[in-house]
Design a protein around this motif. Structure first.
Motif, PDB file in Angstrom:
ATOM      1  N   LYS A   4       0.828  -1.327  -0.194  1.00 61.52           N
ATOM      2  CA  LYS A   4       0.368  -0.012  -0.017  1.00 61.52           C
ATOM      3  C   LYS A   4       0.967   1.150   0.278  1.00 61.52           C
ATOM      4  O   LYS A   4       1.748   1.790   0.736  1.00 61.52           O
ATOM      5  CB  LYS A   4      -1.072   0.199   1.342  1.00 61.52           C
ATOM      6  CG  LYS A   4      -0.507  -0.117   2.682  1.00 61.52           C
ATOM      7  CD  LYS A   4      -1.667  -0.443   3.671  1.00 61.52           C
ATOM      8  CE  LYS A   4      -1.041   0.159   5.093  1.00 61.52           C
ATOM      9  NZ  LYS A   4      -0.329  -1.446   5.662  1.00 61.52           N
ATOM     10  N   TYR A 218      -2.994  -6.806   6.097  1.00 62.62           N
ATOM     11  CA  TYR A 218      -4.178  -7.165   4.921  1.00 62.62           C
ATOM     12  C   TYR A 218      -4.934  -8.013   5.328  1.00 62.62           C
ATOM     13  O   TYR A 218      -4.760  -9.498   5.536  1.00 62.62           O
ATOM     14  CB  TYR A 218      -3.031  -7.403   3.671  1.00 62.62           C
ATOM     15  CG  TYR A 218      -2.866  -6.253   3.168  1.00 62.62           C
ATOM     16  CD1 TYR A 218      -3.120  -5.552   2.436  1.00 62.62           C
ATOM     17  CD2 TYR A 218      -1.309  -6.380   3.269  1.00 62.62           C
ATOM     18  CE1 TYR A 218      -2.852  -4.833   1.747  1.00 62.62           C
ATOM     19  CE2 TYR A 218      -0.385  -5.299   2.876  1.00 62.62           C
ATOM     20  CZ  TYR A 218      -1.546  -4.380   1.990  1.00 62.62           C
ATOM     21  OH  TYR A 218      -0.299  -2.736   1.575  1.00 62.62           O
ATOM     22  N   TYR A 222      -7.679  -2.288   1.859  1.00 59.94           N
ATOM     23  CA  TYR A 222      -7.926  -1.424   1.848  1.00 59.94           C
ATOM     24  C   TYR A 222      -8.699  -0.625   0.914  1.00 59.94           C
ATOM     25  O   TYR A 222      -8.845  -1.282  -0.048  1.00 59.94           O
ATOM     26  CB  TYR A 222      -6.486  -0.478   1.907  1.00 59.94           C
ATOM     27  CG  TYR A 222      -5.101  -0.997   3.170  1.00 59.94           C
ATOM     28  CD1 TYR A 222      -5.572   0.506   4.051  1.00 59.94           C
ATOM     29  CD2 TYR A 222      -5.241  -1.788   3.486  1.00 59.94           C
ATOM     30  CE1 TYR A 222      -4.728   0.296   5.116  1.00 59.94           C
ATOM     31  CE2 TYR A 222      -3.975  -2.241   4.449  1.00 59.94           C
ATOM     32  CZ  TYR A 222      -4.249  -0.810   5.381  1.00 59.94           C
ATOM     33  OH  TYR A 222      -3.510  -1.048   6.434  1.00 59.94           O
ATOM     34  N   VAL A 297      -7.730   5.588   7.675  1.00 63.36           N
ATOM     35  CA  VAL A 297      -8.110   3.862   7.920  1.00 63.36           C
ATOM     36  C   VAL A 297      -8.118   4.210   9.550  1.00 63.36           C
ATOM     37  O   VAL A 297      -7.356   4.127   9.514  1.00 63.36           O
ATOM     38  CB  VAL A 297      -7.028   3.594   7.402  1.00 63.36           C
ATOM     39  CG1 VAL A 297      -7.031   1.870   7.902  1.00 63.36           C
ATOM     40  CG2 VAL A 297      -7.101   3.758   6.099  1.00 63.36           C
ATOM     41  N   THR A 299      -8.954   0.031  11.046  1.00 61.45           N
ATOM     42  CA  THR A 299      -9.119  -1.101  10.782  1.00 61.45           C
ATOM     43  C   THR A 299     -10.418  -1.907  10.928  1.00 61.45           C
ATOM     44  O   THR A 299     -11.183  -2.456  10.272  1.00 61.45           O
ATOM     45  CB  THR A 299      -7.587  -2.020  11.215  1.00 61.45           C
ATOM     46  OG1 THR A 299      -8.348  -2.139  13.032  1.00 61.45           O
ATOM     47  CG2 THR A 299      -6.115  -1.940  10.999  1.00 61.45           C
ATOM     48  N   LEU A 303     -10.951  -2.374   6.438  1.00 61.87           N
ATOM     49  CA  LEU A 303     -10.529  -4.040   6.753  1.00 61.87           C
ATOM     50  C   LEU A 303     -11.109  -4.432   7.457  1.00 61.87           C
ATOM     51  O   LEU A 303     -10.951  -6.174   6.897  1.00 61.87           O
ATOM     52  CB  LEU A 303      -8.459  -3.874   7.264  1.00 61.87           C
ATOM     53  CG  LEU A 303      -8.058  -3.102   6.831  1.00 61.87           C
ATOM     54  CD1 LEU A 303      -6.717  -2.959   7.615  1.00 61.87           C
ATOM     55  CD2 LEU A 303      -8.233  -2.576   5.438  1.00 61.87           C
TER      56      LEU A 303
END
Length: 424
Positions: A4, A218, A222, A297, A299, A303
């Protein structure tokens, strides 16, 4: 972890390889570890600490750290790998996190997935030796722990399945694969995918005396603006018991974590299972339990990785959040995130290691704090005030060796003058 842009994982910036620092000599680490000794270190406050993780990531995706390029001979690849291990010893580190499954492939002879193209330039081509087996043997000979680093769901850094070898599981099971953001991913919503990726990873756990199983950040990919991760059919089939798609997706990742943890303990009880997520679980503006951050971001939300839950419920042996920001960074201050994570880990039995952005030190594109060789050393000083913090892992091996402004040498001089054993 690689891939990323936010963390400059795929950088191909060429760093001149410099001579290893003469400040350190690694023989004491290897000797103490092989002799079973319990070395101590001073934390500068008179206390003695006998166990502390000092690690580095050794990234292979896109030949980030190793091998330096595709198509080297087996002897050349092995020599470069040994150099990285020797560098870890010279910096008085005691653990290496070796990326052995970067993109649904393998750096060991696997019956599940093809040989990685990072070795020969051709996916599926036997490199003529066993990198993971060699890494385990040579790391242990040097008193280093060797943690096998896997990426569960990333299949390719492009969206063309035809670029995969014909026998690749993603081509034999095209229904397992979702293109998103210029990459291919296995679909976490499919139970058969969850079982397969565990089988593929556990193959290495069975075959090699690894000290740990390590995942990076990951899970679901994302977010990419304007794109949708297409799991409509899977949500319709499996998501009925959940209030919304996000809850179902988080449960898919929770299941992967719980199931993998149980299987590791059954196969190799002495191996740790740990995860290195993006450094922000949720911002406090989103959730009062979150950190005092304003990260773009989160998580939990982006994600579908409930990293706080994994720690609080002690599903994993350690958490290694990537706190890749400097002290005082407005949106995500290292000095605020470190105590937040220490509070999450407190009383859980889950060890806290801290992921450190060595790659930012001396990068002219980074804020002024990263031009100061002492920034990372200050991180370790802060961590001394939080007993839950059991060590640090540096991204990544290339920078541990090159050390462009001496930030790693400063860490060693200030904090690693005495050898230490990893926590157990």
């Amino acid at each position: 972890m690689s891939g990323k842009a936010r963390h400059a994982r795929m950088s191909r910036r060429a760093f001149a390889v410099t001579a290893l620092s003469t400040l350190v000599a690694g023989g004491a680490v290897a000797g103490a570890a092989l002799a079973g000794a319990e070395p101590s270190r001073s934390n500068g406050k008179g206390k003695r600490a006998t166990r502390e993780l000092r690690g580095m990531w050794l990234a292979t995706v896109a030949n980030r750290d190793w091998p330096s390029k595709q198509g080297l001979t087996a002897a050349q690849q092995r020599a470069e790998l040994i150099t990285h291990l020797d560098t870890a010893v010279s910096r008085r580190l005691n653990a290496v996190f070796f990326q052995v499954r970067p993109t649904a492939d393998a750096l060991w002879p696997s019956p599940y997935e093809p040989w990685s193209q990072v070795l020969t330039g051709t996916q599926g081509k036997d490199p003529g030796w066993d990198p993971l087996g060699t890494a385990v043997q040579e790391a242990h000979a040097r008193g280093l722990e060797l943690h096998a680093w896997f990426n569960p769901y990333r299949v390719a850094n492009n969206t063309d399945p035809a670029k995969l070898i014909a026998s690749h599981p993603a081509r034999r099971h095209p229904d397992w694969v979702v293109p998103y953001g210029g990459k291919l991913y296995y679909n976490p919503g499919l139970p058969e995918v969850r079982a397969f990726v565990q089988d593929a990873m556990l193959d290495a756990v069975r075959k090699y005396a690894i000290d740990g199983v390590h995942w990076d950040d990951y899970f679901y990919p994302y977010p990419v603006a304007g794109q949708t991760f297409d799991d409509d059919a899977e949500f319709a089939k499996y998501g009925g018991a959940f209030p919304d798609r996000a809850s179902w997706r988080r449960d898919n990742i929770d299941r992967l974590v719980r199931e993998t943890a149980a299987r590791i303990k059954a196969v190799r009880p002495g191996a740790d299972f740990g995860i290195s997520p993006f450094g922000v679980w949720r911002n406090v503006a989103t959730d009062p339990l979150g950190s005092d951050t304003r990260a773009g971001v989160q998580t939990y939300d982006d994600l579908y990785a409930d990293t706080r839950k994994w720690v609080r419920q002690n599903w994993i042996d350690y958490i290694c959040p990537q706190i890749y920001w400097n002290i005082g960074f407005a949106a995500a201050d290292y000095a605020k995130l470190l105590p937040w994570w220490a509070g999450v880990a407190k009383g859980t039995g889950t060890k806290l290691y801290v992921g450190e952005a060595l790659y930012k030190a001396g990068d002219p594109a980074q804020p002024a704090a990263w031009q100061d060789p002492a920034e990372l050393s200050r991180h370790l000083t802060l961590a001394q005030g939080h007993p839950e913090a059991k060590g640090h892992v540096f991204f990544s091996a290339k920078e541990v060796g090159a050390d462009r402004i001496g930030a790693m040498a400063r860490v060693v001089a200030d904090h690693y003058q005495q050898p230490a054993m990893p926590p157990r």
